[in-house]
Design an enzyme around this catalytic site. Structure first.
Site, PDB file in Angstrom:
ATOM      1  N   LYS A 113       9.420 -16.852 -11.986  1.00  0.00           N
ATOM      2  CA  LYS A 113       9.010 -15.851 -13.094  1.00  0.00           C
ATOM      3  C   LYS A 113       7.594 -16.090 -13.878  1.00  0.00           C
ATOM      4  O   LYS A 113       6.636 -15.323 -14.222  1.00  0.00           O
ATOM      5  CB  LYS A 113      10.202 -15.450 -14.477  1.00  0.00           C
ATOM      6  N   HIS A 146      13.360 -38.555  -6.449  1.00  0.00           N
ATOM      7  CA  HIS A 146      13.332 -38.668  -4.946  1.00  0.00           C
ATOM      8  C   HIS A 146      11.507 -38.358  -5.077  1.00  0.00           C
ATOM      9  O   HIS A 146      10.873 -37.894  -3.596  1.00  0.00           O
ATOM     10  CB  HIS A 146      14.063 -37.915  -4.164  1.00  0.00           C
ATOM     11  N   LYS A 177       4.992  -4.368  -5.671  1.00  0.00           N
ATOM     12  CA  LYS A 177       6.245  -3.919  -5.706  1.00  0.00           C
ATOM     13  C   LYS A 177       6.956  -3.985  -4.800  1.00  0.00           C
ATOM     14  O   LYS A 177       8.646  -4.655  -4.547  1.00  0.00           O
ATOM     15  CB  LYS A 177       6.763  -2.830  -7.454  1.00  0.00           C
ATOM     16  N   CYS A 182       0.963  -0.947  -0.303  1.00  0.00           N
ATOM     17  CA  CYS A 182       0.369  -0.053   0.120  1.00  0.00           C
ATOM     18  C   CYS A 182       1.123   1.043  -0.088  1.00  0.00           C
ATOM     19  O   CYS A 182       1.804   1.230   0.655  1.00  0.00           O
ATOM     20  CB  CYS A 182      -1.169   0.133   1.509  1.00  0.00           C
ATOM     21  N   GLU A 232       4.458 -15.684 -11.829  1.00  0.00           N
ATOM     22  CA  GLU A 232       3.775 -14.961 -11.508  1.00  0.00           C
ATOM     23  C   GLU A 232       3.198 -13.741 -12.646  1.00  0.00           C
ATOM     24  O   GLU A 232       2.291 -12.775 -12.209  1.00  0.00           O
ATOM     25  CB  GLU A 232       5.131 -14.151 -10.799  1.00  0.00           C
ATOM     26  N   ARG A 241       3.182   0.284  -5.140  1.00  0.00           N
ATOM     27  CA  ARG A 241       3.277  -0.661  -3.531  1.00  0.00           C
ATOM     28  C   ARG A 241       2.188  -1.293  -4.559  1.00  0.00           C
ATOM     29  O   ARG A 241       1.349  -1.856  -2.677  1.00  0.00           O
ATOM     30  CB  ARG A 241       3.705   0.591  -3.045  1.00  0.00           C
ATOM     31  N   GLU A 244      14.287 -20.113  -9.762  1.00  0.00           N
ATOM     32  CA  GLU A 244      14.170 -18.504 -10.632  1.00  0.00           C
ATOM     33  C   GLU A 244      13.503 -18.062 -11.981  1.00  0.00           C
ATOM     34  O   GLU A 244      12.153 -17.714 -11.270  1.00  0.00           O
ATOM     35  CB  GLU A 244      14.988 -17.216 -10.158  1.00  0.00           C
ATOM     36  N   ASN A 246      -1.546   2.265   5.465  1.00  0.00           N
ATOM     37  CA  ASN A 246      -0.570   0.934   5.310  1.00  0.00           C
ATOM     38  C   ASN A 246      -0.080  -0.547   6.480  1.00  0.00           C
ATOM     39  O   ASN A 246       0.876   0.140   7.432  1.00  0.00           O
ATOM     40  CB  ASN A 246       1.101   1.318   4.735  1.00  0.00           C
ATOM     41  N   GLY A 247      -0.211  -1.439   5.966  1.00  0.00           N
ATOM     42  CA  GLY A 247       0.297  -2.496   7.279  1.00  0.00           C
ATOM     43  C   GLY A 247      -0.811  -3.166   7.888  1.00  0.00           C
ATOM     44  O   GLY A 247      -1.706  -3.649   6.938  1.00  0.00           O
ATOM     45  N   TRP A 303      -3.506  -2.614  -2.051  1.00  0.00           N
ATOM     46  CA  TRP A 303      -2.739  -3.877  -1.896  1.00  0.00           C
ATOM     47  C   TRP A 303      -3.668  -5.180  -0.540  1.00  0.00           C
ATOM     48  O   TRP A 303      -2.762  -4.579   0.434  1.00  0.00           O
ATOM     49  CB  TRP A 303      -1.440  -4.471  -2.114  1.00  0.00           C
TER      50      TRP A 303
HETATM   51  C1  F6R Z   1       9.616 -11.356  -7.920  1.00  0.00           C
HETATM   52  C2  F6R Z   1       9.839  -9.957  -6.777  1.00  0.00           C
HETATM   53  C3  F6R Z   1       9.367 -10.659  -6.288  1.00  0.00           C
HETATM   54  C4  F6R Z   1      10.872  -9.547  -5.061  1.00  0.00           C
HETATM   55  C5  F6R Z   1      10.503  -9.958  -3.050  1.00  0.00           C
HETATM   56  C6  F6R Z   1      11.479  -8.762  -2.425  1.00  0.00           C
HETATM   57  O1  F6R Z   1       9.741 -10.731  -9.754  1.00  0.00           O
HETATM   58  O2  F6R Z   1      10.269  -9.274  -7.135  1.00  0.00           O
HETATM   59  O3  F6R Z   1      10.048 -11.846  -5.138  1.00  0.00           O
HETATM   60  O4  F6R Z   1      11.794 -10.231  -4.901  1.00  0.00           O
HETATM   61  O5  F6R Z   1       9.295  -9.256  -2.817  1.00  0.00           O
HETATM   62  O6  F6R Z   1      11.729  -7.848  -3.026  1.00  0.00           O
HETATM   63  P1  F6R Z   1      12.633  -7.096  -2.472  1.00  0.00           P
HETATM   64  O7  F6R Z   1      13.627  -7.171  -3.152  1.00  0.00           O
HETATM   65  O8  F6R Z   1      12.184  -5.252  -3.142  1.00  0.00           O
HETATM   66  O9  F6R Z   1      12.889  -7.268  -0.910  1.00  0.00           O
END
Ligand code: F6R
Length: 606
Positions: free
Chosen positions: A482, A501, A601, A2, A485, A27, A478, A98-99, A74
């Site tokens: 990707k 396994h 983000k 948020c 998400e 956010r 990773e 926010n929180g 969010w």
């Molecule tokens: C995936 C992604 C998230 C962030 C995670 C940590 O593509 O972006 O998994 O890596 O939320 O975010 P930061 O790096 O900002 O602590």
């Protein structure tokens, strides 16, 4: 998550609140709203969806005022909807939050018994009614102190009041909050980024503090209500590029920027003449460090997993990697000779910050690897190593991942050299390899058309797997993250040797499986595991490196060859096709690539 913005001014604020909310959308973007105070009335406009939709609503309603608060949400408590969007208001008070308020259920019951009526399913609405209730018998300052004492959980708050016409109250526990100073106006914001277009002078609230912001005055207070002095910091000039340019999505631009961001970061850390890594400002002696803990979330955590292999190979340190949300609640034995490294693009991730905070409280050595140098994690660490990527706007982390790996790798080499583990010749050879990395990333970006084609198979399948060994195992995680998400396809990353396994049972005819097997020490073993999945019907997309040697396997569906370089740097190149695979899969499905559903983000709730 948020985002919060507040402006108190001697001129109209609505347009600027909207503009700041657009900056805060990283956010949270499931709903948005704002409230202004005009002629003794609180006017509220909110809607489900993006700030763009809010802007349209505002142009219809003509909400105006010289003081206001805004919010992008969010969802935590209550689904994304107009009713649950912030601000939440009583007749006299309007709140953005926010929180998470952990005791909201019990507070709600108490307030309902007193006759307060709730409209939303959010935890935030209790704050509006609680403030209203305390204001009946207390002055403003005591009201804030008492309300904050009642709330459990983490929060950043912005509050306006019908009866205090030019005042915004800000309060912080856990979630970050900044105050900005302007000419005849002052601001409240979740971060300085949202305030940068209005001011470069900011202060940050410490945990537990609150502030009273008027157009010509800002006062800060600690938990007990004692005045707190604040430094006003000058933000660096903002010449960063926040524009998509000719790209359709920020993610595509950010993937393509990687050769440049790698080059910039290498230039920042490597002295090309002396062939040394410029990390001279270590606040501790290397002999004081015998172990290292690498901590992050999501993609940042994956960069830590890769670094574990580097630290184990090039140093004598005991290396542990931890997910921040687990680390913060474990019964840990803190050791004075341990260095705790926190990796975070945003520098605001709540779990990572909490892990840092625990280490600080235990007087541990702390270092952060961040992209946003003005962030809470950067501000509160002893040593900050920026990744120099420039703003990453796409929610899925791409260029920051390569930047995190790069800084972790350079930190590893630097410690190894200072600890006299790696000899000068090898050290300088590795530095030389780093100088060619940007160019090799650039060439690897050309592997485009094949990935576009293969991505269709991934979106049509009911699931997929990503396999690798050694450095390539975290890259498999990773790649799977990707794809999940962005394309909302089930994908699992696994160490290739673990398949037999259990997970091998998942493989069926036509299932797409990505095998990451550059020609390193693990290559032959991974190729054997690849044959095992092919034998059970998997369609294998093999990511390896260019080589004169043939691949000894039949029936590989597709092969993508990245450039050739020293073994320990393969993760930088093998990541690139996986980023593109996720990007094109999401594009074929027509999804919102830069803002995938349910995500944000900067994850400022735990
Ligand atoms: C995936 C992604 C998230 C962030 C995670 C940590 O593509 O972006 O998994 O890596 O939320 O975010 P930061 O790096 O900002 O602590």
């Amino acid at each position: 998550m948020c985002g919060i913005i507040g402006i108190t001014s001697n001129k109209e604020v609505t347009t600027r609140i909207i503009n700041s909310l657009k900056k805060l959308e990283y956010r949270g973007y499931d709903s948005a709203g704002l409230a202004t105070l005009k002629d003794g009335f609180i006017n509220e406009v909110k809607c489900e969806g993006r700030v763009e939709a809010l802007e349209k609503n505002i142009s219809k309603t003509n909400v105006q005022g010289e003081i206001g608060i805004g919010h992008v949400r969010w969802a935590t408590h209550g689904k994304p909807s107009t009713i649950n969007a912030h601000p939440h208001s009583s007749e006299t008070v309007s709140v953005v939050h926010n929180g998470i308020i952990e005791n909201s259920t019990i507070l709600k019951k108490i307030l309902e018994k007193k006759g307060y009526k709730f409209k939303s399913q959010t935890d935030t609405e209790v704050i509006a009614h609680l403030v209203t209730d305390y204001l009946k018998k207390n002055n403003l300052k005591n009201t804030i102190i008492k309300v904050l004492n009642k709330l459990h959980g983490s929060f950043a708050l912005g509050i306006i009041f019908k009866d205090y016409p030019n005042l915004i109250v800000g309060a912080r526990r856990g979630s970050p909050l900044a105050v900005g100073y302007g000419p005849n106006e002052n601001y409240l914001g979740s971060d300085s980024y949202a305030l940068k277009s209005m001011t470069n002078k900011v202060s940050y609230l410490n945990d537990g503090e609150f502030c009273l912001i008027k157009e010509n005055q800002v006062e800060f207070f600690d938990t007990k209500g004692n005045k707190a002095n604040k430094k006003i910091l000058n933000l660096s000039q903002d010449n960063q590029n926040y524009d998509k340019g000719d790209y359709k999505h920020f993610m595509a631009k950010e993937i393509d920027e990687q050769p440049t961001t790698i080059k910039n970061c290498v230039n920042e850390y490597i002295d090309k003449i002396s062939k040394q890594i410029n990390i001279y400002n270590l606040p501790w002696k290397t002999k004081e460090i015998s172990s290292i803990v690498l901590i992050g979330c999501g993609t940042a955590y994956h960069s830590c997993l890769i670094a574990k292999y580097w630290f184990e190979e090039h140093t004598n340190l005991d290396v542990t990697v931890d997910i921040a949300s687990e680390f913060r609640y474990r019964k840990l034995k803190f050791k004075n000779d341990c260095l705790y490294v926190f990796v975070s693009q945003s520098g605001e991730t709540a779990d990572t910050y909490a892990a840092l905070d625990i280490c600080k409280k235990n007087k541990m050595k702390t270092c952060s690897i961040v992209n946003v140098v003005e962030s809470s994690i950067a501000r509160d660490s002893e040593l900050v190593l920026p990744i120099h990527c420039g703003p990453e706007i796409g929610v899925a982390s791409t260029k920051a991942f390569l930047g995190q790996m790069l800084v972790l790798y350079m930190l590893c080499l630097k410690l190894s050299f200072d600890m006299k583990i790696i000899n000068k010749k090898n050290y300088q050879e590795k530095i030389k390899n780093l100088l060619s990395l940007s160019n090799l990333c650039k060439k690897t970006l050309l592997t485009d058309s094949k990935i576009q084609k293969t991505s269709r198979t991934f979106i049509e399948a009911k699931g997929s797997m990503f396999l690798g060994r050694g450095y390539s195992f975290p890259i498999a995680l990773e790649g799977a993250l990707k794809l999940k998400e962005l394309a909302y396809v089930h994908a699992e990353g696994y160490p290739a040797g673990e398949m037999k396994h259990g997970p091998l049972a998942l493989i069926e005819e036509g299932m797409p499986v990505v095998v990451i097997a550059p020609r390193d020490d693990y290559y032959k073993k991974t190729i054997s595991n690849m044959q095992e999945v092919i034998a059970r019907g998997a369609k294998v997309l093999l990511i390896t490196n260019k080589s004169k040697d043939e691949i000894h396997s039949e029936n590989i569906w597709e092969t993508i060859e990245v450039e050739n370089l020293s073994e320990d740097l393969f993760p930088f190149l093998t990541t690139i096709p996986l980023q593109k695979l996720a990007y094109y899969s999401a594009m074929h499905k027509g999804y919102d690539i830069d803002k995938p559903r349910n995500l944000a983000k900067s994850v400022t709730v735990e």
